[in-house]
Design an enzyme around this catalytic site. Structure first.
Site, PDB file in Angstrom:
ATOM      1  N   ASP A 117      10.834  19.312 -15.170  1.00  0.00           N
ATOM      2  CA  ASP A 117      10.647  18.683 -16.432  1.00  0.00           C
ATOM      3  C   ASP A 117       9.126  18.647 -16.573  1.00  0.00           C
ATOM      4  OD1 ASP A 117      13.183  17.743 -15.535  1.00  0.00           O
ATOM      5  OD2 ASP A 117      13.082  16.239 -17.038  1.00  0.00           O
ATOM      6  N   HIS A 119       8.122  17.691 -20.279  1.00  0.00           N
ATOM      7  CA  HIS A 119       7.991  16.829 -21.507  1.00  0.00           C
ATOM      8  C   HIS A 119       6.550  16.493 -22.130  1.00  0.00           C
ATOM      9  CE1 HIS A 119      11.973  15.021 -20.988  1.00  0.00           C
ATOM     10  NE2 HIS A 119      11.828  15.092 -19.751  1.00  0.00           N
ATOM     11  N   ASP A 146      13.588  20.887 -20.318  1.00  0.00           N
ATOM     12  CA  ASP A 146      12.964  19.711 -20.777  1.00  0.00           C
ATOM     13  C   ASP A 146      11.485  19.888 -20.941  1.00  0.00           C
ATOM     14  OD1 ASP A 146      15.119  18.494 -20.764  1.00  0.00           O
ATOM     15  OD2 ASP A 146      14.457  16.617 -19.608  1.00  0.00           O
ATOM     16  N   ASN A 178      18.262  19.386 -21.210  1.00  0.00           N
ATOM     17  CA  ASN A 178      19.032  18.574 -22.126  1.00  0.00           C
ATOM     18  C   ASN A 178      18.332  18.012 -23.261  1.00  0.00           C
ATOM     19  OD1 ASN A 178      17.843  16.824 -20.007  1.00  0.00           O
ATOM     20  ND2 ASN A 178      18.622  15.084 -21.399  1.00  0.00           N
ATOM     21  N   HIS A 179      16.979  18.153 -23.208  1.00  0.00           N
ATOM     22  CA  HIS A 179      16.112  17.686 -24.233  1.00  0.00           C
ATOM     23  C   HIS A 179      15.989  18.742 -25.240  1.00  0.00           C
ATOM     24  CE1 HIS A 179      14.954  13.609 -23.728  1.00  0.00           C
ATOM     25  NE2 HIS A 179      15.439  13.746 -22.485  1.00  0.00           N
ATOM     26  N   HIS A 230      18.879  22.777 -14.757  1.00  0.00           N
ATOM     27  CA  HIS A 230      18.377  21.464 -15.216  1.00  0.00           C
ATOM     28  C   HIS A 230      18.837  20.353 -14.624  1.00  0.00           C
ATOM     29  CE1 HIS A 230      15.728  18.734 -17.245  1.00  0.00           C
ATOM     30  NE2 HIS A 230      16.987  18.234 -17.812  1.00  0.00           N
ATOM     31  N   HIS A 336      15.631  17.130 -14.206  1.00  0.00           N
ATOM     32  CA  HIS A 336      16.506  15.963 -14.992  1.00  0.00           C
ATOM     33  C   HIS A 336      16.047  14.500 -14.714  1.00  0.00           C
ATOM     34  CE1 HIS A 336      19.334  14.994 -17.804  1.00  0.00           C
ATOM     35  NE2 HIS A 336      20.840  14.706 -16.925  1.00  0.00           N
TER      36      HIS A 336
END
Length: 442
Positions: A117, A119, A146, A178-179, A230, A336
């Protein structure tokens, strides 16, 4: 316990000068350029071919603008036509890739870098790329989703990775998290970030990003030995053809998402999944992508619904063993879960170092990898997690012995306002309101 070869951990701080694994000196102080880079605004190459120099310019411009320009001035450094050209070029490549990409890490001196991730923490991403060494003919990268949300520079992060994908399509692989979905980006900041940065063109830019998300593959298999995704593992679908009346050209397939007993899915089923759908309802052919993006490991045996999240599955060490053994694999690398998620998961290790080894079974290991240090950027409590981020290097000949590289966040981050209500928003590791995720029927 890990062997010595598995614990090569690089603990990097905020020193003004560092030497990366590519033997290229990283002078962090030079990143804070007081005057604008000469190449503003960025232009798309006339022949459409990106170069390493263009990507370096992109990184420099993004870094400078994050420190010296308000977000609303973003079109002055990356005009909409340049954004369009980059996203279109990347989307054409991504949409042609299979759900599970197979990465043949040859030549023999190649290494594969796996990243978790990110972000929207652009400055940490820039450091990671320099520290690991830029993608090259013998250095592959697998980014495990992500890229956006939470952090304030999701657009810069995603566009930088798209540029690397266009420049080196067979060395850089971008998987979906998932983002990378309409629901998450509308709740955790990316949609508002795009609207703020591109103003009256924001809806156009956001729509193009969503279309690009649809093309992101779901998983990869590295050198036939390592499965990366992920969230992780996924269920098998029991499908039975329904009766069809005469004159009907297509046979309708009926799926039962509420199967009495869950069982692990196969790589063949993964290859047939419908990855173009970003949001619920996850049913039928959408069930597997939902599992791949949202599922979590557990220390309890078996396969069960992921009630904590309300989406996906929980799977135990026995499932990890079954999956590895069935497909002749040695490692599962998933992401994740950051430090905030692991704080609420008894029995599993925390994310202080940017990675955890969750299952050790006869056939191999399950690893969770998180590459966003000092996460989340915006935190409601005064006490921060101060976690490190990490990336993994896989080396020949077998590519199944992970070398972990932990690193600290680049500080100070430029001051910026959050793009989401980080004090009141529901955590993505808690049960989500599924009803709000289903688009209203027209």
């Amino acid at each position: 316990m890990l062997s010595q070869s598995e614990t090569s951990v690089a603990h990097h701080g905020h020193q003004p000068s560092l030497v990366s694994s590519s033997d290229e000196e990283v002078n962090l102080s030079s990143l804070e350029t007081p005057s604008p880079p000469a190449q503003i605004p960025l232009s798309w190459p006339s022949n459409g071919d990106l170069s390493l120099e263009w990507i370096r310019d992109l990184m420099s411009v993004f870094d400078w603008s994050s420190r010296h320009l308000p977000p609303s001035h973003f079109p002055s450094i990356l005009p909409v036509p340049v954004f369009d050209a980059l996203v279109l070029s990347a989307s054409k490549i991504l949409h042609k890739e299979p759900n599970c990409v197979s990465i043949d890490a040859s030549p023999l001196d190649s290494t594969v870098v796996v990243v978790g991730d990110l972000h929207g923490q652009f400055h940490d991403v820039s450091f990671l790329l320099r520290d690991a060494g830029f993608p090259s003919e013998n250095r592959f990268f697998v980014f495990n989703g992500d890229y956006v949300d939470r952090g304030a520079w999701g657009l810069e992060t995603f566009l930088l990775l798209l540029a690397w994908k266009v420049f080196m399509p067979h060395r850089v692989y971008l998987l979906r998290g998932n983002h990378e979905s309409k629901y998450c980006t509308s709740v955790y900041g990316f949609e508002k970030e795009v609207m703020t940065k591109y103003g009256d063109k924001g809806k156009h830019v956001y729509r193009k990003c969503l279309g690009c998300f649809e093309g992101l593959p779901l998983a990869s298999i590295i050198a036939g030995r390592v499965y990366t995704a992920h969230g992780g593992l996924f269920r098998s679908l029991s499908a039975t053809p329904s009766k069809r009346s005469k004159g009907k050209k297509n046979r309708k397939i009926n799926f039962n998402p509420e199967m009495k007993s869950l069982s692990l899915g196969s790589l063949e089923e993964l290859s047939r999944a419908r990855r173009s759908v970003l949001d619920p309802p996850w049913e039928g052919l959408n069930l597997i992508p939902g599992d791949v993006l949202w599922s979590d490991p557990s220390m309890s045996p078996g396969l069960s619904p992921n009630k904590e999240r309300g989406i996906g599955l929980l799977w135990g060490p026995d499932c990890t063993e079954d999956f590895l053994k069935k497909f002749h694999l040695k490692l599962i690398i998933r992401s994740h879960e950051g430090p905030d998620a692991r704080e609420k998961r008894p029995g599993l290790l925390g994310m202080n170092e940017g990675y955890t080894i969750d299952h050790v079974v006869d056939s191999g290991k399950l690893i969770t990898l998180f590459s966003a240090p000092d996460y989340p950027q915006f935190q409601a409590t005064e006490e921060r997690y101060k976690n490190k981020g990490a990336y993994i290097v896989l080396e020949p000949p077998d590519f199944d012995t992970p070398r972990f590289h932990s690193f600290e966040a680049i500080t100070p981050r430029p001051k910026v306002n959050p793009y989401y209500d980080y004090e009141d928003v529901i955590d993505s590791d808690e049960e989500l309101d599924l009803a709000s995720m289903v688009p209203a029927s027209s």
